[in-house]
Design a protein around this motif. Structure first.
Motif, PDB file in Angstrom:
ATOM      1  N   VAL A 220      88.067  39.814  40.252  1.00 35.12           N
ATOM      2  CA  VAL A 220      86.730  39.222  40.361  1.00 35.12           C
ATOM      3  C   VAL A 220      86.185  39.426  41.766  1.00 35.12           C
ATOM      4  CG1 VAL A 220      85.414  37.071  40.262  1.00 35.12           C
ATOM      5  CG2 VAL A 220      87.187  37.533  38.550  1.00 35.12           C
ATOM      6  N   GLN A 221      84.921  39.812  41.846  1.00 42.31           N
ATOM      7  CA  GLN A 221      84.244  39.989  43.131  1.00 42.31           C
ATOM      8  C   GLN A 221      83.313  38.816  43.389  1.00 42.31           C
ATOM      9  OE1 GLN A 221      83.613  44.139  41.519  1.00 42.31           O
ATOM     10  NE2 GLN A 221      83.239  44.516  43.690  1.00 42.31           N
ATOM     11  N   TRP A 222      82.912  38.677  44.658  1.00 37.27           N
ATOM     12  CA  TRP A 222      82.173  37.470  44.998  1.00 37.27           C
ATOM     13  C   TRP A 222      80.832  37.360  44.288  1.00 37.27           C
ATOM     14  CZ3 TRP A 222      84.385  33.361  45.978  1.00 37.27           C
ATOM     15  CH2 TRP A 222      85.536  33.305  46.752  1.00 37.27           C
ATOM     16  N   HIS A 223      80.167  38.449  43.985  1.00 36.03           N
ATOM     17  CA  HIS A 223      78.906  38.308  43.256  1.00 36.03           C
ATOM     18  C   HIS A 223      79.152  37.719  41.868  1.00 36.03           C
ATOM     19  CE1 HIS A 223      79.170  41.825  40.441  1.00 36.03           C
ATOM     20  NE2 HIS A 223      79.932  42.335  41.384  1.00 36.03           N
ATOM     21  N   GLU A 224      80.298  38.028  41.269  1.00 35.15           N
ATOM     22  CA  GLU A 224      80.641  37.462  39.965  1.00 35.15           C
ATOM     23  C   GLU A 224      81.045  35.995  40.093  1.00 35.15           C
ATOM     24  OE1 GLU A 224      82.422  41.607  38.074  1.00 35.15           O
ATOM     25  OE2 GLU A 224      83.609  40.455  39.524  1.00 35.15           O
ATOM     26  N   ALA A 225      81.781  35.692  41.145  1.00 37.11           N
ATOM     27  CA  ALA A 225      82.205  34.310  41.361  1.00 37.11           C
ATOM     28  C   ALA A 225      81.015  33.411  41.683  1.00 37.11           C
ATOM     29  CB  ALA A 225      83.224  34.251  42.501  1.00 37.11           C
ATOM     30  N   TYR A 226      80.085  33.900  42.507  1.00 31.05           N
ATOM     31  CA  TYR A 226      78.904  33.104  42.837  1.00 31.05           C
ATOM     32  C   TYR A 226      78.048  32.856  41.598  1.00 31.05           C
ATOM     33  CZ  TYR A 226      79.900  33.966  47.812  1.00 31.05           C
ATOM     34  OH  TYR A 226      80.480  34.017  49.057  1.00 31.05           O
ATOM     35  N   ASP A 227      77.928  33.869  40.744  1.00 33.20           N
ATOM     36  CA  ASP A 227      77.169  33.681  39.505  1.00 33.20           C
ATOM     37  C   ASP A 227      77.814  32.599  38.632  1.00 33.20           C
ATOM     38  OD1 ASP A 227      75.408  35.676  40.245  1.00 33.20           O
ATOM     39  OD2 ASP A 227      76.261  37.204  38.928  1.00 33.20           O
ATOM     40  N   ALA A 228      79.142  32.631  38.544  1.00 35.22           N
ATOM     41  CA  ALA A 228      79.847  31.649  37.716  1.00 35.22           C
ATOM     42  C   ALA A 228      79.713  30.246  38.283  1.00 35.22           C
ATOM     43  CB  ALA A 228      81.326  32.033  37.605  1.00 35.22           C
ATOM     44  N   ALA A 229      79.826  30.118  39.603  1.00 33.29           N
ATOM     45  CA  ALA A 229      79.662  28.794  40.217  1.00 33.29           C
ATOM     46  C   ALA A 229      78.250  28.267  39.977  1.00 33.29           C
ATOM     47  CB  ALA A 229      79.963  28.871  41.707  1.00 33.29           C
ATOM     48  N   GLU A 230      77.248  29.129  40.138  1.00 34.48           N
ATOM     49  CA  GLU A 230      75.862  28.722  39.930  1.00 34.48           C
ATOM     50  C   GLU A 230      75.623  28.298  38.486  1.00 34.48           C
ATOM     51  OE1 GLU A 230      71.676  28.197  40.466  1.00 34.48           O
ATOM     52  OE2 GLU A 230      73.407  28.173  41.832  1.00 34.48           O
ATOM     53  N   VAL A 236      80.915  27.752  45.633  1.00 35.00           N
ATOM     54  CA  VAL A 236      82.274  28.106  46.012  1.00 35.00           C
ATOM     55  C   VAL A 236      82.215  28.862  47.330  1.00 35.00           C
ATOM     56  CG1 VAL A 236      82.228  30.266  44.684  1.00 35.00           C
ATOM     57  CG2 VAL A 236      84.424  29.189  45.219  1.00 35.00           C
ATOM     58  N   VAL A 237      83.183  28.603  48.198  1.00 34.74           N
ATOM     59  CA  VAL A 237      83.241  29.258  49.502  1.00 34.74           C
ATOM     60  C   VAL A 237      83.768  30.673  49.322  1.00 34.74           C
ATOM     61  CG1 VAL A 237      84.338  29.252  51.769  1.00 34.74           C
ATOM     62  CG2 VAL A 237      83.577  27.105  50.725  1.00 34.74           C
ATOM     63  N   GLY A 238      82.982  31.662  49.771  1.00 34.35           N
ATOM     64  CA  GLY A 238      83.402  33.042  49.580  1.00 34.35           C
ATOM     65  C   GLY A 238      82.891  33.979  50.637  1.00 34.35           C
ATOM     66  N   GLY A 239      83.199  35.246  50.458  1.00 34.86           N
ATOM     67  CA  GLY A 239      82.854  36.267  51.420  1.00 34.86           C
ATOM     68  C   GLY A 239      81.409  36.712  51.320  1.00 34.86           C
ATOM     69  N   ILE A 240      80.960  37.370  52.374  1.00 30.75           N
ATOM     70  CA  ILE A 240      79.590  37.880  52.467  1.00 30.75           C
ATOM     71  C   ILE A 240      79.650  39.382  52.663  1.00 30.75           C
ATOM     72  CG2 ILE A 240      77.490  37.888  53.838  1.00 30.75           C
ATOM     73  CD1 ILE A 240      77.790  35.355  52.244  1.00 30.75           C
ATOM     74  N   ALA A 241      78.995  40.105  51.769  1.00 21.34           N
ATOM     75  CA  ALA A 241      78.853  41.554  51.899  1.00 21.34           C
ATOM     76  C   ALA A 241      77.686  41.951  51.016  1.00 21.34           C
ATOM     77  CB  ALA A 241      80.122  42.286  51.456  1.00 21.34           C
ATOM     78  N   PRO A 242      77.005  43.046  51.329  1.00 10.73           N
ATOM     79  CA  PRO A 242      75.909  43.496  50.481  1.00 10.73           C
ATOM     80  C   PRO A 242      76.355  43.661  49.036  1.00 10.73           C
ATOM     81  CG  PRO A 242      75.927  44.729  52.529  1.00 10.73           C
ATOM     82  CD  PRO A 242      77.175  43.907  52.515  1.00 10.73           C
ATOM     83  N   GLY A 243      75.629  43.013  48.123  1.00 18.83           N
ATOM     84  CA  GLY A 243      75.977  43.089  46.716  1.00 18.83           C
ATOM     85  C   GLY A 243      77.148  42.225  46.300  1.00 18.83           C
ATOM     86  N   GLY A 244      77.720  41.467  47.234  1.00 17.85           N
ATOM     87  CA  GLY A 244      78.855  40.608  46.881  1.00 17.85           C
ATOM     88  C   GLY A 244      80.055  41.394  46.399  1.00 17.85           C
ATOM     89  N   SER A 245      80.325  42.555  47.008  1.00 21.12           N
ATOM     90  CA  SER A 245      81.328  43.474  46.474  1.00 21.12           C
ATOM     91  C   SER A 245      82.756  43.150  46.872  1.00 21.12           C
ATOM     92  CB  SER A 245      81.000  44.906  46.894  1.00 21.12           C
ATOM     93  OG  SER A 245      80.947  45.029  48.305  1.00 21.12           O
ATOM     94  N   VAL A 246      82.969  42.263  47.825  1.00 17.08           N
ATOM     95  CA  VAL A 246      84.326  41.926  48.273  1.00 17.08           C
ATOM     96  C   VAL A 246      85.075  41.195  47.157  1.00 17.08           C
ATOM     97  CG1 VAL A 246      85.654  40.529  49.908  1.00 17.08           C
ATOM     98  CG2 VAL A 246      83.681  41.842  50.696  1.00 17.08           C
ATOM     99  N   GLY A 247      86.364  41.475  47.023  1.00 14.49           N
ATOM    100  CA  GLY A 247      87.188  40.802  46.032  1.00 14.49           C
ATOM    101  C   GLY A 247      87.418  39.348  46.398  1.00 14.49           C
TER     102      GLY A 247
END
Length: 601
Positions: A220-230, A236-247
């Motif tokens: 799971v990448q952070w853009h997917e995790a942020y969508d699920a939390a929303e 949820v506390v997570g990483g920052i990168a363009p497109g939320g691509s970090v695992g």
């Protein structure tokens, strides 16, 4: 005005025990791991076919994604797709043979020759495998990983584990190695009444006997995790990168996991409440505060293959986006603004503010957020610094604050879908970094600013990474302090230096594709020089973030793990006694050579 700041921010960041199989292959007695096609030890096609029968997916044979553009006269694949997406983090993460920084797809031999596959096929250099693992497992289940681990153990293979390839130390690539690719383990579940395995309902968390938790599979990448939390009304506390691509459940959390939300909610390790992992013995374990608590404590090393991480979540809150950008007309103005920011920002992290500042001798940019505060209060807090910048630059600075109803709203506006491209993705890059203690930045900000600015006066600085040698400005990551400093330094295996830090300072260097080895060494030696400057400035015990750091640390044990290293080493020996998961500058790597292929004799 806002678009410039937004664009700038978008560039930012059940098997037996080991003893039961050790006798199955004489290669285990070797001091070196078996590498691809070694006739003395490499498994036969029949052995790989046997492995395939135990997997949910066929074996994969990773190649550099740039290979689709070869030969230049008649490309073998969809070169247009590669060219359009080579600088997109999410696209690169979907390629089993790709790293986010392609220099880690490249292998430089001791004699100075290079094995690589460059995006520009017209350079006249042949496309070669380089540092990309030639074969691996596309893991979709824990059982896939168990089968891969048993196979690698039996044949003494060099193993690398990768989810997205966001790795500035090149740990998820390896020439001739066997890849365990976890990128497609995409399960996500939200539990509004989560109790850690083995936990008791008598134990309370913020007054409740359960947690509102998000469990994320290893891919799971952070853009997917942020969508699920929303979707569940949480953060949820997570990483920052363009497109939320970090695992979200791989190297990020194993290195501690910093976030723009860390000053408010803590680091990733402070928010993780449970994980599951496949060990080198093939066991699929659950680790938390109640079961395998030693393994749970030992964040910061590599002890197995993560299959999932469970994070506590937080209520949604409004946030204020704060940004300032200015050019410097003189060294005195640069010194004034940078030193004032350095001394001022710990008071921001005390309020839970987080962000990223980028400065050189010619310019300064800060982009951050203030959580759970009113627009008026945020403006009042930042006004003294805004006024100082405005006065020093005769009102030419760009200064703005923008309210958002939640972190997710800010994230999607700045770094969400369609913003996956960044100068830092798809570019050759190496880093040097240090955590800066709070007492240093508060009590000696003039010297800190002077030193960092003087370093940048001696290097070539280019905004474009694509066309020239690049030696970067100083990013000041305001992702420490605040809640990070309020955690007991011994509550996790993370370097205790994090708990005294105010910020993480990073320097970087890059070079264009096709550069000669001498040009590459020039940049690498400059990065080593940056590291020396940082060490002299911070002094012993400063520490660094394991995921954004230098390949040239002389004492990595202290830099990354501090006085927790001996305990971490004991835990490593217990769960991975053969060093199957050893990585560069990781726990236990001092026993291995620089390529972590052969044990020291």
């Amino acid at each position: 005005m806002v678009s410039k700041l937004v664009n700038f921010l978008a560039r930012v960041l059940t098997l037996g025990s080991i003893s039961s199989v050790l006798g199955t292959n004489d290669a285990f007695r070797s001091k070196c791991r078996c590498l691809y096609a070694d006739p003395s030890c490499w498994p036969s096609d029949a052995e790989f076919n046997s492995l395939t029968s135990k997997l949910s997916q066929p074996l994969i044979y990773p190649i550099p994604p740039e290979s689709a553009c070869y030969p230049a006269s008649n490309p073998s694949g969809n070169c247009t797709e590669v060219t359009l997406n080579a600088f997109d983090g999410n696209w690169r993460s979907n390629q089993s043979g790709s790293m986010q920084a392609p220099n880690y797809e490249t292998f430089i031999f001791p004699n100075g020759s290079i094995s690589a596959c460059f995006l520009n096929a017209t350079l006249g250099v042949p496309c070669q495998q380089g540092n990309v693992p030639p074969v691996g497992v596309d893991a979709r289940t824990p059982e896939d990983i168990q089968a891969a681990v048993a196979f690698a153990t039996k044949w003494n293979l060099k193993v690398v584990v990768k989810s997205t390839g966001h790795d500035y130390l090149g740990r998820s690539a390896g020439r001739g190695s066997f890849l365990i690719w976890t990128h497609n383990m995409k399960t996500i579940s939200y539990n509004a009444s989560f109790v850690p395995e083995g936990g008791s309902s008598d134990v309370t968390y913020n007054g409740k006997s359960f947690l509102l938790a998000l469990t994320l599979g290893a891919g799971v990448q952070w853009h997917e995790a942020y969508d699920a939390a929303e979707a569940n009304g949480r953060v949820v506390v997570g990483g920052i990168a363009p497109g939320g691509s970090v695992g979200a459940a791989g190297g990020w959390i194993q290195g501690g996991g910093h976030s723009i939300l860390s000053p408010h909610f803590g680091l990733g390790v402070d928010n993780a409440i449970q994980f599951t992992i496949v060990t080198s013995a093939g066991f699929h374990l659950t680790a938390n505060a109640y079961t395998h608590a030693d393994l749970f404590w030992a964040w910061g090393g590599t002890y197995g293959v993560l299959t999932s991480v469970t994070y506590k979540t937080h209520p949604k809150e409004p946030v204020i986006f704060i940004a300032v950008q200015t050019a410097f007309s003189s060294p005195a103005i640069a010194q004034s603004i940078v030193s004032n920011f350095i001394s001022f920002h710990p008071s921001l992290t005390d309020l839970g503010w987080g962000g990223y500042a980028f400065f050189s001798s010619s310019s300064f940019t800060f982009a951050g957020l203030a959580p759970n505060t009113s627009w008026a209060d945020a403006n009042a807090t930042i006004k003294p610094f805004f006024d100082l910048v405005a006065n020093a630059t005769s009102g030419t600075a760009i200064e703005t604050t923008i309210p958002f109803d939640s972190f997710y709203s800010l994230y999607t506006a700045v770094l969400g879908a369609g913003t996956g491209q960044s100068d830092g993705i798809g570019e050759n890059v190496e880093l040097a970094s240090r955590l800066f203690p709070r007492d240093l930045v508060e009590n000696d900000s003039e010297r800190v600013a002077e030193t960092l600015l003087s370093v940048n006066n001696t290097v070539l600085y280019q905004l474009s990474l694509k066309n020239s040698l690049f030696l970067s400005a100083s990013p000041n990551l305001v992702i420490a302090g605040g809640a990070v400093s309020q955690v007991d330094p011994d509550s996790t295996g993370l370097n205790p230096a994090w708990r005294k830090a105010a910020a993480h300072i990073v320097f970087g260097g890059s070079w264009p594709q096709g550069s000669t080895v001498s040009d590459i060494r020039l940049v690498q030696n400059t990065v080593k020089g940056y590291l020396s400057v940082l060490e002299d400035l911070v002094g012993p015990g400063g520490g660094a973030y394991f995921n954004e750091a230098s390949l040239y640390e002389q004492h990595f044990e202290q830099t990354f793990f501090g006085d927790h290293y001996s305990k971490l080493q004991s835990i490593k020996n217990a769960y991975d006694p053969t060093g199957l998961f050893v990585v560069v500058e990781g726990v236990g790597s001092e026993k291995w050579d620089n390529s972590v292929t052969c044990l020291h004799v």
